[in-house]
Design a protein around this motif. Structure first.
Motif, PDB file in Angstrom:
ATOM      1  N   ASP A   1       0.831  -1.202   0.000  1.00  0.00           N
ATOM      2  CA  ASP A   1       0.000   0.000   0.000  1.00  0.00           C
ATOM      3  C   ASP A   1       0.870   1.258   0.000  1.00  0.00           C
ATOM      4  O   ASP A   1       0.615   2.197  -0.756  1.00  0.00           O
ATOM      5  N   ARG A   2       1.912   1.271   0.814  1.00  0.00           N
ATOM      6  CA  ARG A   2       2.815   2.426   0.876  1.00  0.00           C
ATOM      7  C   ARG A   2       3.447   2.677  -0.495  1.00  0.00           C
ATOM      8  O   ARG A   2       3.467   3.808  -0.983  1.00  0.00           O
ATOM      9  N   ALA A   3       3.942   1.629  -1.124  1.00  0.00           N
ATOM     10  CA  ALA A   3       4.552   1.771  -2.452  1.00  0.00           C
ATOM     11  C   ALA A   3       3.524   2.271  -3.462  1.00  0.00           C
ATOM     12  O   ALA A   3       3.808   3.175  -4.256  1.00  0.00           O
ATOM     13  N   ALA A   4       2.326   1.694  -3.442  1.00  0.00           N
ATOM     14  CA  ALA A   4       1.284   2.082  -4.398  1.00  0.00           C
ATOM     15  C   ALA A   4       0.923   3.557  -4.244  1.00  0.00           C
ATOM     16  O   ALA A   4       0.791   4.275  -5.239  1.00  0.00           O
TER      17      ALA A   4
ATOM     18  N   ILE B   1      12.360   7.271 -10.258  1.00  0.00           N
ATOM     19  CA  ILE B   1      12.802   6.292  -9.253  1.00  0.00           C
ATOM     20  C   ILE B   1      13.442   7.003  -8.065  1.00  0.00           C
ATOM     21  O   ILE B   1      13.159   6.679  -6.912  1.00  0.00           O
ATOM     22  N   ARG B   2      14.275   8.010  -8.327  1.00  0.00           N
ATOM     23  CA  ARG B   2      14.895   8.763  -7.234  1.00  0.00           C
ATOM     24  C   ARG B   2      13.834   9.478  -6.397  1.00  0.00           C
ATOM     25  O   ARG B   2      13.933   9.524  -5.169  1.00  0.00           O
TER      26      ARG B   2
ATOM     27  N   ALA C   1      12.917   8.994  -2.426  1.00  0.00           N
ATOM     28  CA  ALA C   1      12.889  10.119  -1.493  1.00  0.00           C
ATOM     29  C   ALA C   1      11.606  10.146  -0.657  1.00  0.00           C
ATOM     30  O   ALA C   1      11.613  10.616   0.479  1.00  0.00           O
ATOM     31  N   TRP C   2      10.512   9.637  -1.212  1.00  0.00           N
ATOM     32  CA  TRP C   2       9.220   9.679  -0.520  1.00  0.00           C
ATOM     33  C   TRP C   2       8.975   8.467   0.370  1.00  0.00           C
ATOM     34  O   TRP C   2       8.038   8.464   1.167  1.00  0.00           O
TER      35      TRP C   2
ATOM     36  N   THR D   1      15.706  -0.304  -4.041  1.00  0.00           N
ATOM     37  CA  THR D   1      14.395  -0.742  -3.544  1.00  0.00           C
ATOM     38  C   THR D   1      13.273   0.050  -4.212  1.00  0.00           C
ATOM     39  O   THR D   1      12.195  -0.490  -4.464  1.00  0.00           O
ATOM     40  N   ALA D   2      13.518   1.312  -4.521  1.00  0.00           N
ATOM     41  CA  ALA D   2      12.509   2.124  -5.208  1.00  0.00           C
ATOM     42  C   ALA D   2      12.241   1.596  -6.611  1.00  0.00           C
ATOM     43  O   ALA D   2      11.103   1.629  -7.082  1.00  0.00           O
ATOM     44  N   THR D   3      13.272   1.105  -7.278  1.00  0.00           N
ATOM     45  CA  THR D   3      13.080   0.503  -8.605  1.00  0.00           C
ATOM     46  C   THR D   3      12.128  -0.681  -8.490  1.00  0.00           C
ATOM     47  O   THR D   3      11.224  -0.861  -9.308  1.00  0.00           O
ATOM     48  N   TRP D   4      12.322  -1.470  -7.457  1.00  0.00           N
ATOM     49  CA  TRP D   4      11.458  -2.620  -7.195  1.00  0.00           C
ATOM     50  C   TRP D   4      10.025  -2.152  -6.919  1.00  0.00           C
ATOM     51  O   TRP D   4       9.060  -2.711  -7.438  1.00  0.00           O
TER      52      TRP D   4
END
Length: 131
Positions: free
Chosen positions: A25-28, A75-76, A80-81, A89-92
């Motif tokens: 959920d956080r990633a989404a 991705i960067r 950052a968020w 991990t952000a790329t993932w």
């Protein structure tokens, strides 16, 4: 066809290898808020209509972006968020969310969405060569 929230999160969770739906959920939320800033018009509205309401509202009320971000900067910005995230991990995170969004969107809408985005986003959506 609109995905139900549980189904959407389960796809993101599986693709991201998250231990639970909270991380998915956080990633989404972060990825869709950033994506929404890059889309305009009917494509953003159509894409939102295919997402669960919670995520549709995030896409429709995005973070503000002064300029379109390249895939690398997207991705960067995601990293950052998200607390504790790295570019790796952000790329993932981006891939897990955007590939699920692409599945919900379907091929025709995805072509129109990718047309609005800078070159290279086809890879982030898991749709190489479609952009």
């Amino acid at each position: 066809m609109t995905l139900r929230q549980e189904s959407f999160l389960e796809h993101v969770r599986e693709r991201g290898g998250y231990p639970g739906s909270r991380e998915a959920d956080r990633a989404a939320r972060v990825v869709l808020a950033l994506l929404g800033a890059h889309l305009i018009g009917s494509e953003r509205a159509e894409l939102a209509a295919r997402l669960p309401e919670t995520y549709a509202l995030i896409l429709l009320n995005p973070l503000q972006s002064a300029e379109p971000l390249s895939p690398e900067r997207f991705i960067r910005a995601t990293a950052a968020w998200i607390d504790g995230a790295t570019e790796t991990t952000a790329t993932w995170d981006v891939s897990a969310v955007l590939s699920t969004v692409a599945d919900a969107a379907g091929q025709d809408l995805m072509k129109r969405v990718l047309f609005q985005l800078p070159t290279g986003y086809d890879l982030l959506f898991g749709r190489p060569g479609e952009g």
